[in-house]
Design an enzyme around this catalytic site. Structure first.
Site, PDB file in Angstrom:
ATOM      1  N   HIS A 194      46.362  41.137  60.012  1.00 29.12           N
ATOM      2  CA  HIS A 194      47.586  41.865  59.692  1.00 29.12           C
ATOM      3  C   HIS A 194      48.738  41.426  60.580  1.00 29.12           C
ATOM      4  O   HIS A 194      49.881  41.382  60.159  1.00 29.12           O
ATOM      5  CB  HIS A 194      47.358  43.369  59.836  1.00 29.12           C
ATOM      6  CG  HIS A 194      46.623  43.936  58.687  1.00 29.12           C
ATOM      7  ND1 HIS A 194      45.331  44.379  58.772  1.00 29.12           N
ATOM      8  CD2 HIS A 194      46.987  44.086  57.399  1.00 29.12           C
ATOM      9  CE1 HIS A 194      44.938  44.787  57.587  1.00 29.12           C
ATOM     10  NE2 HIS A 194      45.923  44.621  56.738  1.00 29.12           N
ATOM     11  N   ARG A 301      50.300  41.954  44.007  1.00 27.33           N
ATOM     12  CA  ARG A 301      48.918  42.240  44.439  1.00 27.33           C
ATOM     13  C   ARG A 301      48.759  43.760  44.593  1.00 27.33           C
ATOM     14  O   ARG A 301      48.920  44.300  45.677  1.00 27.33           O
ATOM     15  CB  ARG A 301      48.627  41.571  45.777  1.00 27.33           C
ATOM     16  CG  ARG A 301      48.536  40.049  45.732  1.00 27.33           C
ATOM     17  CD  ARG A 301      48.226  39.522  47.145  1.00 27.33           C
ATOM     18  NE  ARG A 301      47.670  38.190  47.140  1.00 27.33           N
ATOM     19  CZ  ARG A 301      48.353  37.096  47.487  1.00 27.33           C
ATOM     20  NH1 ARG A 301      49.610  37.195  47.844  1.00 27.33           N
ATOM     21  NH2 ARG A 301      47.763  35.916  47.483  1.00 27.33           N
ATOM     22  N   ARG A 337      49.123  42.230  38.760  1.00 29.53           N
ATOM     23  CA  ARG A 337      47.690  41.939  38.756  1.00 29.53           C
ATOM     24  C   ARG A 337      46.919  43.236  38.963  1.00 29.53           C
ATOM     25  O   ARG A 337      47.254  44.020  39.848  1.00 29.53           O
ATOM     26  CB  ARG A 337      47.347  40.953  39.870  1.00 29.53           C
ATOM     27  CG  ARG A 337      45.861  40.613  39.888  1.00 29.53           C
ATOM     28  CD  ARG A 337      45.544  39.545  40.882  1.00 29.53           C
ATOM     29  NE  ARG A 337      45.603  40.040  42.244  1.00 29.53           N
ATOM     30  CZ  ARG A 337      45.378  39.267  43.314  1.00 29.53           C
ATOM     31  NH1 ARG A 337      45.111  37.981  43.143  1.00 29.53           N
ATOM     32  NH2 ARG A 337      45.431  39.765  44.522  1.00 29.53           N
ATOM     33  N   GLU A 438      40.367  31.357  39.088  1.00 31.52           N
ATOM     34  CA  GLU A 438      40.093  31.227  40.519  1.00 31.52           C
ATOM     35  C   GLU A 438      38.601  31.086  40.808  1.00 31.52           C
ATOM     36  O   GLU A 438      38.183  31.031  41.956  1.00 31.52           O
ATOM     37  CB  GLU A 438      40.704  32.391  41.306  1.00 31.52           C
ATOM     38  CG  GLU A 438      40.421  33.764  40.781  1.00 31.52           C
ATOM     39  CD  GLU A 438      41.195  34.855  41.531  1.00 31.52           C
ATOM     40  OE1 GLU A 438      41.759  34.602  42.598  1.00 31.52           O
ATOM     41  OE2 GLU A 438      41.205  35.995  41.015  1.00 31.52           O
ATOM     42  N   ASN A 461      43.718  29.952  46.251  1.00 35.47           N
ATOM     43  CA  ASN A 461      43.050  30.390  47.484  1.00 35.47           C
ATOM     44  C   ASN A 461      41.565  30.615  47.221  1.00 35.47           C
ATOM     45  O   ASN A 461      40.694  30.155  47.970  1.00 35.47           O
ATOM     46  CB  ASN A 461      43.649  31.703  48.004  1.00 35.47           C
ATOM     47  CG  ASN A 461      45.152  31.617  48.178  1.00 35.47           C
ATOM     48  OD1 ASN A 461      45.692  30.533  48.288  1.00 35.47           O
ATOM     49  ND2 ASN A 461      45.820  32.755  48.189  1.00 35.47           N
ATOM     50  N   ASP A 462      41.273  31.331  46.147  1.00 36.38           N
ATOM     51  CA  ASP A 462      39.874  31.574  45.823  1.00 36.38           C
ATOM     52  C   ASP A 462      39.230  30.372  45.153  1.00 36.38           C
ATOM     53  O   ASP A 462      38.043  30.109  45.359  1.00 36.38           O
ATOM     54  CB  ASP A 462      39.750  32.813  44.921  1.00 36.38           C
ATOM     55  CG  ASP A 462      39.813  34.088  45.747  1.00 36.38           C
ATOM     56  OD1 ASP A 462      39.129  34.131  46.792  1.00 36.38           O
ATOM     57  OD2 ASP A 462      40.541  35.015  45.374  1.00 36.38           O
ATOM     58  N   ARG A 472      37.070  31.935  52.977  1.00 34.05           N
ATOM     59  CA  ARG A 472      38.464  31.656  53.360  1.00 34.05           C
ATOM     60  C   ARG A 472      38.913  32.449  54.577  1.00 34.05           C
ATOM     61  O   ARG A 472      39.973  32.198  55.134  1.00 34.05           O
ATOM     62  CB  ARG A 472      39.413  31.910  52.171  1.00 34.05           C
ATOM     63  CG  ARG A 472      39.440  33.342  51.706  1.00 34.05           C
ATOM     64  CD  ARG A 472      40.144  33.466  50.371  1.00 34.05           C
ATOM     65  NE  ARG A 472      41.475  34.046  50.505  1.00 34.05           N
ATOM     66  CZ  ARG A 472      42.136  34.612  49.505  1.00 34.05           C
ATOM     67  NH1 ARG A 472      41.612  34.650  48.293  1.00 34.05           N
ATOM     68  NH2 ARG A 472      43.322  35.115  49.680  1.00 34.05           N
ATOM     69  N   CYS A 509      49.589  30.614  41.655  1.00 33.13           N
ATOM     70  CA  CYS A 509      50.096  31.701  42.511  1.00 33.13           C
ATOM     71  C   CYS A 509      49.378  31.748  43.858  1.00 33.13           C
ATOM     72  O   CYS A 509      49.615  32.640  44.658  1.00 33.13           O
ATOM     73  CB  CYS A 509      50.020  33.044  41.808  1.00 33.13           C
ATOM     74  SG  CYS A 509      48.339  33.572  41.454  1.00 33.13           S
TER      75      CYS A 509
HETATM   76  C1  PEP Z   1      44.312  33.346  45.047  1.00 37.93           C
HETATM   77  O1  PEP Z   1      43.107  33.570  45.129  1.00 37.93           O
HETATM   78  O2  PEP Z   1      44.804  32.208  45.104  1.00 37.93           O
HETATM   79  C2  PEP Z   1      45.272  34.459  44.869  1.00 37.93           C
HETATM   80  C3  PEP Z   1      46.530  34.225  44.587  1.00 37.93           C
HETATM   81  O3  PEP Z   1      44.821  35.725  45.025  1.00 37.93           O
HETATM   82  P1  PEP Z   1      44.432  36.394  46.427  1.00 37.93           P
HETATM   83  O4  PEP Z   1      44.974  35.501  47.509  1.00 37.93           O
HETATM   84  O5  PEP Z   1      45.054  37.734  46.410  1.00 37.93           O
HETATM   85  O6  PEP Z   1      42.941  36.412  46.361  1.00 37.93           O
HETATM   86 MG    MG Z   2      42.318  35.460  44.516  1.00 33.29          MG
END
Ligand code: PEP
Ligand code: MG
Length: 577
Positions: A194, A301, A337, A438, A461-462, A472, A509
């Site tokens: 955070h 989010r 989302r 993802e 990211n995922d 991650r 995204c």
């Molecule tokens: C992702 O997974 O790239 C994403 C945008 O969602 P989050 O980072 O909230 O998992």
């Molecule tokens: Mg994600």
């Protein structure tokens, strides 16, 4: 003597200034006996310190509710106030002082250790992590006891104040705004902590995970924080200092020039329009979105509405939040989302229904959770649908992998619509429904997605986490988290190409969309919709307006045939040269 420490870059930019050391509660406290007669004075000293911290927290709470303050902070300050008022910390130390005739600092640290032990036994990882908050609260009381209220060190005109700490709480970090802190470094913390999130939203250069900065750096040392490379340079030699001063002023100049791009058309040199959307966590973030002139919201989010609270937001509360964003964006797309809870994102109020998963990232997360908890899902769907009457809302579903999940989700959306028709609520009957790509399985078998959904958004990211099998959030494997792995690039480009063939818009995204060194690569893959943290939009726009989409398509087409990582990386660098 000059030396350099390496950590995790969490908030970019350069800060040069004098180190200001912030202590940590686990610092050694002296243990001494007080005379019988002095016990009441010792207790009074303790009570005064607790009262001082309570006043400090109240003042922070006031700052946290000011416009522009990072939105999660009010909740953290509340948690600290609750911990402070726990009798274990605010009352029992007094018994110890009486019984053992010990000093207040020692009594407090004994109680803290007991409390921290209790937290360590909690199964729920979110609650367990709150032990750090306990330590931070105790640290404040210790400082008040020892009369070490945080002082702002003297500094030269062009020098920033750099906070050096073992660990920092978000509540500490908010003070940086009023104290005009130039940057900070900590020994602990991950890129997703955070504190790191707050640093990014305040745009202060920061490096975390430095391990030994706090014991090695001395008060008033001259330091450079390079938040882009994750480096702390202590007592730099004059040449390095000069170079960094130059880079810092260049960066400042670039940043102010970037503002001019706010109203510029986001299109490549050869006229290809590229939409630049913003990622947000809470409705308050809209202010920042407007400042950079984003084309809309590409990712809201919503799980952040469910965090740091004891209850769940009901339909009306959610509806008000979604409506506020829809109205503020005045007809621009707002992609909401649905709840992506689970994995590393936990909500205390859902703890009863959340099982302790053996492997949370692979467990009942996101849409899997929502389908298992239909009432929570339907409540959110109704709230989003009702808000769709006030703007251009689009629904985005996270973590889809199976055609059956898409079908179940679409059926639930129909059910929510039917419920709203019955209660005569207005909503957009033609609301667009999209899915996050993802999970590698989704990217590899896109058929059901492009047939059943109206748009797609790549959550890189995922996608990277699941394709490369690396958590991650785990610092130990962070070096393997590689967006340029040939497998990742292939999955992304195939998804973009399939979307184009089937006339289904595809956005990115994940963090890759906000990395200006990857903008040209993604344009060359055919991407025309990017969504990122608002503070990155202008930097990415700068890349867009200098790019030639046609040339990039040819170059990237060639580059994607490479499967030697080094060659691939070299070619990506060349795109930016
Ligand atoms: C992702 O997974 O790239 C994403 C945008 O969602 P989050 O980072 O909230 O998992
Ligand atoms: Mg994600």
């Amino acid at each position: 003597m000059s030396f350099t420490l390496h950590g995790l870059a969490v908030s970019s930019g350069i800060a040069i200034g004098r180190a200001h050391l912030v202590s940590h509660a686990t610092l050694e406290v002296a243990h001494y006996k007080v005379r019988e007669k002095a016990v009441p004075t010792e207790i009074e000293r303790f009570e005064t310190a607790v009262a001082t911290v309570r006043t400090e927290l109240e003042a922070l709470r006031g700052e946290a509710s000011l416009p522009g303050s990072p939105s999660e902070l009010a909740a953290f300050v509340d948690i600290h106030a609750m911990i402070l008022d726990d009798p274990l910390l605010s009352e029992l130390p007094k018994d110890l002082i009486r019984e053992r005739r010990c000093n207040a600092e020692w009594a407090l640290v004994q109680q803290m250790e007991l409390l921290v032990e209790q937290f360590e036994e909690i199964e729920d990882s979110y609650l367990r992590e709150r032990k750090h908050d306990v330590v931070q609260v105790v640290e404040r009381v210790l400082k008040a006891l020892m009369g070490k209220a945080r002082k702002v060190a003297k500094r030269g005109k062009d020098e920033d104040l750099i906070v050096v700490a073992h660990d920092l709480s978000p509540a500490d970090t908010i003070q940086f705004k009023t104290l005009k802190i130039g940057g900070f470094v900590t020994d602990l913390g991950g890129a997703t902590s955070h504190t790191a999130i707050v640093a990014r939203s305040l745009a202060i250069p920061a490096v975390v995970g430095l391990h030994h900065a706090r014991p090695l750096v001395r008060e008033d040392d001259l330091v450079i924080v390079d938040g882009t490379r994750g480096v702390l340079i202590v007592e730099p030699d004059p040449r390095v200092l000069e170079e960094y001063r130059l880079r810092k002023s260049e960066l400042e100049l670039e940043r102010s020039k970037l503002k001019r791009l706010k109203t510029a058309r986001s299109a490549t040199l050869d006229g290809e329009e590229v939409a630049l959307y913003a990622n947000i966590e809470l409705p308050q973030d809209i202010e920042q979105v407007k400042e950079v002139g984003a084309d809309g919201i590409g990712l809201f989010r919503t799980e952040f509405l469910f965090m740091n609270r004891a209850d769940l937001p009901d339909e009306n509360e959610q509806y008000e939040a979604y409506k506020a964003v829809a109205k503020a964006m005045a007809g621009r797309p707002v992609t909401i989302r649905t709840l992506d809870i689970g994995g590393d994102k936990n909500a205390g109020a859902l703890a009863g229904t959340e099982r302790q998963a053996p492997n949370p990232a692979l467990g009942l997360r996101a849409i899997r959770y929502c389908l298992a908890e239909p009432q929570i899902f339907l409540t959110q769907l109704r709230a989003i649908l009702r808000a769709s009457h006030y703007g251009k809302i689009r629904l985005l579903i996270p973590m889809l992998a199976h055609a059956s999940e898409i079908e179940q989700t679409l059926a639930m959306i129909e059910q929510a619509k039917a419920q709203l028709r019955e209660t005569r609520h207005k909503f957009d009957e033609n609301i667009k429904i999209g899915g996050m790509i993802e999970i590698p399985a989704a990217a590899l078998a896109l058929g059901p997605f492009v047939k059943r959904l109206q748009f797609l958004s790549l959550g890189t990211n995922d996608l990277i986490q699941y394709t490369l099998a690396i958590d991650r959030t785990d610092e130990a494997v962070a070096h393997l988290y590689d967006p340029l792995h040939p497998a990742i690039l292939r999955l992304i480009s195939q998804t973009i190409a399939a979307g184009a063939r089937m006339d289904v818009p595809v956005a990115v995204c994940g963090e890759m969309a906000g990395d200006p060194t990857l903008t040209r690569l993604l344009i060359g893959m055919g991407l025309r919709q990017f969504s990122m943290h608002p503070s990155l939009i202008l930097e990415v726009k700068q890349q867009v307006v200098m790019a030639d989409a046609e040339q990039l398509t040819t170059k990237v087409g060639r580059l994607l045939r490479l499967d030697e990582p080094d060659k691939l990386r070299e070619q990506v660098e060349r795109l930016n040269a």
